[in-house]
Design a protein around this motif. Structure first.
Motif, PDB file in Angstrom:
ATOM      1  N   THR A 120       6.793   4.453  -1.320  1.00 60.83           N
ATOM      2  CA  THR A 120       7.166   4.067  -2.679  1.00 60.83           C
ATOM      3  C   THR A 120       5.990   4.136  -3.645  1.00 60.83           C
ATOM      4  N   GLN A 121       4.763   4.111  -3.139  1.00 57.63           N
ATOM      5  CA  GLN A 121       3.602   4.135  -4.030  1.00 57.63           C
ATOM      6  C   GLN A 121       3.131   5.558  -4.327  1.00 57.63           C
ATOM      7  N   THR A 122       3.489   6.503  -3.466  1.00 58.76           N
ATOM      8  CA  THR A 122       3.023   7.871  -3.625  1.00 58.76           C
ATOM      9  C   THR A 122       3.755   8.536  -4.786  1.00 58.76           C
TER      10      THR A 122
ATOM     11  N   TRP B  28      -1.732   6.776  -1.010  1.00 53.47           N
ATOM     12  CA  TRP B  28      -1.118   5.825  -1.930  1.00 53.47           C
ATOM     13  C   TRP B  28      -0.411   4.701  -1.190  1.00 53.47           C
ATOM     14  N   ASP B  29       0.220   5.047  -0.080  1.00 52.06           N
ATOM     15  CA  ASP B  29       0.984   4.036   0.629  1.00 52.06           C
ATOM     16  C   ASP B  29       0.232   3.474   1.830  1.00 52.06           C
ATOM     17  N   ARG B  31      -1.461   1.050   3.923  1.00 51.98           N
ATOM     18  CA  ARG B  31      -1.534  -0.412   3.900  1.00 51.98           C
ATOM     19  C   ARG B  31      -1.623  -0.893   5.330  1.00 51.98           C
ATOM     20  N   ARG B  36      -0.325  -7.346   4.775  1.00 56.14           N
ATOM     21  CA  ARG B  36       0.914  -7.757   4.136  1.00 56.14           C
ATOM     22  C   ARG B  36       1.477  -8.996   4.799  1.00 56.14           C
TER      23      ARG B  36
END
Lengths: 382, 382
Positions: A120-122, B28-29, B31, B36
């Motif tokens: 979802t962030q890409t 970007w994703d 993590r 989390r």
């Protein structure tokens, strides 16, 4: 040349089969059950069946049309039928344009799924560009190398896909499939046409692969590819409908993805089967995009009288990217996609019908396929 | 690229490869799993439609969940999961308020239970659950349960034998389902039943007796997305008999002439047939049960096949009576948990009118026919 290959030994029949099936089964698998169920309700399985029969009929129509001519391919048809150069260009541009936009939409839909469901962030742009770049890289390889990729990926996506569909049946309810013609049978017809539209990738091999004088060598694998794809499509649509029912299926953006999300392999082997499903699906998207891109490159090279389709590919990339970025949002993308499927129906039904009619009316058809091999290959050196 | 020279081309290729490698890695994703907060369960409560929504979550403490079977027993060094409560006008607002109270971004991929208060369920759940069914991390296989009074109390629950309360509840519900005492009513199933026009959901109904004791009381039944009441465990057993399917289970205690007999169910099948007789729609449900005698109280003879037959007849009468009582209760609550409407839609599509169904259901004549076969009597002969 009318295609990439001139001799039957260049490409095996299995490779033609893999190219065709890989081009048919693609990104549409995710949204297809929703499109069909929206129109046919519980009649989705029947609509998919009717659409598949129509697809077989269409494949047969193409094979008949191609048999009229010593060499396969629309350009040869246009040429031998005595249609002028302008008409040939129009035909080529129509086909190339269709697959060009289709390829861009495949890349965009891939990006949308990835950005909504997984990464979802890409940024969407990165995903789309990566897939386009990878496909462009593939299409620049030799035809043999490309066929190897199709050959390899097809079983890797069909077998796990079928397995997932079978395991998803643990949540299935037969009641959801009834009545078989749907509660609003009037939608059955349009649903069947959309189902037929899901086979539009089948013409890729007819555009890319030319086997002078031996159209039957192409027709057999093409028909088999349609048979395998229709099996996958019917299984996926029926499983989705049986699990989610006619109401919930139309609420879900990607019913097939949700199906994978509520399916787990028994015995806690894989509690979330969606990872496997997504891996399979990426392969399916890639083969569809590469098949369409290859077709576009081949047609473009032909129209521009280039010796090699590879030179076209880098120029296609920015065009594809721009087209892919045109839809403003996901709803616009799907509204456009369904329109494109409908346009494709017209294109893919009209061409073989015209070919067949023109061939039937012209003197060319008197040439027996067996004798024409030498004449055909000699006459087609563009 | 001609004229760039061999090294120039290599340089370009290296740059492109570096770019692709950077993009394909999905930075970007990226993590880490420790970065989390894994939300294990969610509780929702709203006192009146006008008051704000209260949302409680139980977060897995990183490193607090012991791995391996042996370690889950005992161990008293701090809680493995910790509760937290936020408020908001909507579910999404309450969830985003969570962000200001957590050091790390919440992750819903491991959420296994969503508990809602009875008073909230009676206000309607569709709007409250919308953000969850839209969420890409939320699994449709999680349990949606109704909790008597205030669902937030379930966050205080700390069982003696399991360090992670959510896993305790999860195992309890899974076990009840495996035993056939609870419908397979996971979240995705709730959404499907709610979407279906001829069916209403039934989901587990729990009661928090104290901080160490959460009790399964039966199922909460709905009319659309609104809870209209709940039925106890015995009635749930009757409901499951009428639904058929799934694994049979549970004990039946039935009053027969001379005393009581307890039967453990081992087989359960049901067939529902809608019928049109003289212009009147009616439903026919035939239930086939199989079981073994587990308990005999009072003066009852089970020593011969004929005597067992008599016990089975008495059991059939009792179960039939209770089935009618349950059906009439559901009809007065307008809750079609039996899915009779779906049977009409599937088998008699001409008679199916979703707009009129709830009215039809209230007065629908239903005929129930129960057949019980007793196979074994346990370790005693009589």
């Amino acid at each position: 040349m009318d295609g990439l290959t001139r001799t039957p030994s260049d490409i095996t029949r299995y490779q033609v089969f893999a190219l065709t099936a890989g081009s048919i089964i693609g990104v549409g698998v995710l949204v297809l059950p929703r499109w069909i169920v929206e129109r046919a309700g519980s009649g989705a399985a029947l609509a998919m069946g009717i659409g598949s029969l129509l697809a077989l009929g269409l494949a047969w129509l193409w094979s008949k049309a191609m048999e009229q001519y010593p060499t396969v391919g629309p350009r040869a048809v246009a040429r031998t039928a005595g249609v002028g150069h302008a008409a040939r260009v129009v035909l080529a541009v129509a086909l190339g344009g269709f697959y060009l936009v289709a390829a861009a939409m495949v890349a965009r839909e891939f990006g949308e799924v990835v950005v909504s469901a997984i990464l979802t962030q890409t940024p969407l742009e990165v995903t789309v560009l990566l897939l386009l770049g990878l496909s462009a890289y593939m299409v620049r390889q030799s035809i043999q190398a490309q066929m190897r990729v199709f050959e390899l990926l097809l079983p890797l996506m069909v077998f796990p896909g079928v397995l997932i569909a079978f395991f998803s049946l643990q949540n299935a309810r037969a009641l959801n499939l009834l009545p078989v013609w749907g509660n609003h049978p009037s939608g059955l017809w349009s649903a069947s046409l959309i189902a037929l539209g899901s086979f539009e990738g089948m013409m890729v091999s007819a555009m890319v692969v030319t086997i002078p004088g031996r159209p039957r060598r192409l027709v057999g694998p093409m028909l088999w590819a349609v048979v395998v794809s229709l099996f996958v499509y019917i299984l996926v649509t029926t499983a989705t409908l049986a699990v989610f029912g006619p109401q919930e299926t139309r609420e879900l953006m990607w019913p097939t993805l949700e199906l994978a999300r509520i399916t787990s392999l028994p015995g806690n082997i894989l509690e979330r089967i969606e990872a496997l499903f997504l891996a399979v699906w990426v392969a399916a998207v890639f083969t569809t995009l590469a098949g369409a891109l290859l077709t576009v490159a081949v047609i473009a090279a032909r129209v521009m009288r280039l010796a090699n389709h590879r030179e076209v590919v880098p120029w296609l990339l920015p065009i594809l990217y721009v087209i892919a970025m045109v839809p403003r949002n996901i709803q616009a993308l799907y509204a456009f996609l369904i329109l494109w499927v409908e346009i494709g129906l017209v294109v893919f039904v009209l061409i073989p019908v015209c070919m067949w009619v023109v061939g039937w009316a012209s003197p060319i058809r008197r040439r027996a396929p067996g004798r024409s091999a030498a004449a055909g290959s000699g006459g087609e050196g563009g | 690229m001609r004229g760039w020279g061999r090294w120039g081309r290599r340089l370009v290729a290296a740059a492109v490869l570096l770019l692709v490698a950077g993009g394909a890695a999905g930075c970007w994703d990226r993590r880490e799993i420790e970065e989390r907060s894994a939300i294990l369960s969610i509780a929702l409560d709203r006192q009146t439609p006008a008051s704000p929504l209260r949302l409680g979550v139980r977060i897995a403490v990183p490193g607090g969940i012991p791995l391996g079977g042996a370690a889950t027993q005992g161990g008293t060094r701090g809680p493995a999961a910790t509760p937290l409560v936020t408020t908001g006008e909507t579910t999404m607002e309450a969830l985003s308020n969570l962000r200001g109270r957590l050091s790390l971004a919440p992750f819903f991929g491991h959420t296994r239970i969503i508990a809602v208060s009875e008073r909230l369920a009676r206000q309607g759940l569709e709007d409250v659950l919308n953000t969850f069914s839209r969420h890409n991390q939320i699994r449709r296989l999680l349990w949606l349960v109704v909790v008597r009074d205030n669902a937030l109390r379930i966050l205080e629950f700390q069982p003696a034998v399991e360090r992670v309360p959510t896993l305790f509840l999860l195992d309890m519900l899974d076990d009840l389902r495996r035993q056939g005492q609870l419908p397979n009513a996971f979240f995705g199933r709730f959404l499907i039943q709610e979407a279906n026009l001829g069916e209403d959901p039934a989901i587990p109904y729990l009661e928090v007796a104290n901080a160490h004791d959460v009790r399964y009381q039966g199922v909460a039944v709905f009319n659309g997305d609104r809870m209209v009441g709940w039925i106890d465990r015995h009635e749930t057993g009757i409901l499951l008999q009428l639904l058929g399917g799934g694994r049979a289970g549970g004990q039946l205690e039935a009053k027969v002439p001379g005393g009581f007999v307890g039967v453990e169910l081992t087989g359960r099948r049901a067939a529902t047939h809608p019928e049109m007789r003289n212009g009147q729609l009616s439903m026919h449900v035939s239930v086939r049960l199989e079981g073994n005698v587990r308990e005999v109280i009072g003066d009852i003879d089970v020593s011969t096949s004929e005597k067992l037959h008599l016990v089975a007849r008495a059991l059939e009468d009792e179960l039939t009576r209770e089935a009618y009582a349950l059906i009439h209760k559901m009809q007065s609550w307008q809750s079609d948990v039996f899915g009779f409407g779906e049977h009409v839609r599937a088998h008699l599509p001409d008679q199916w009118d979703p707009a009129r169904w709830k009215e039809q259901f209230k007065t629908l004549p239903v005929e129930v026919d129960v057949k019980v076969s007793i196979r074994r009597v346990g370790m005693l002969v009589r």
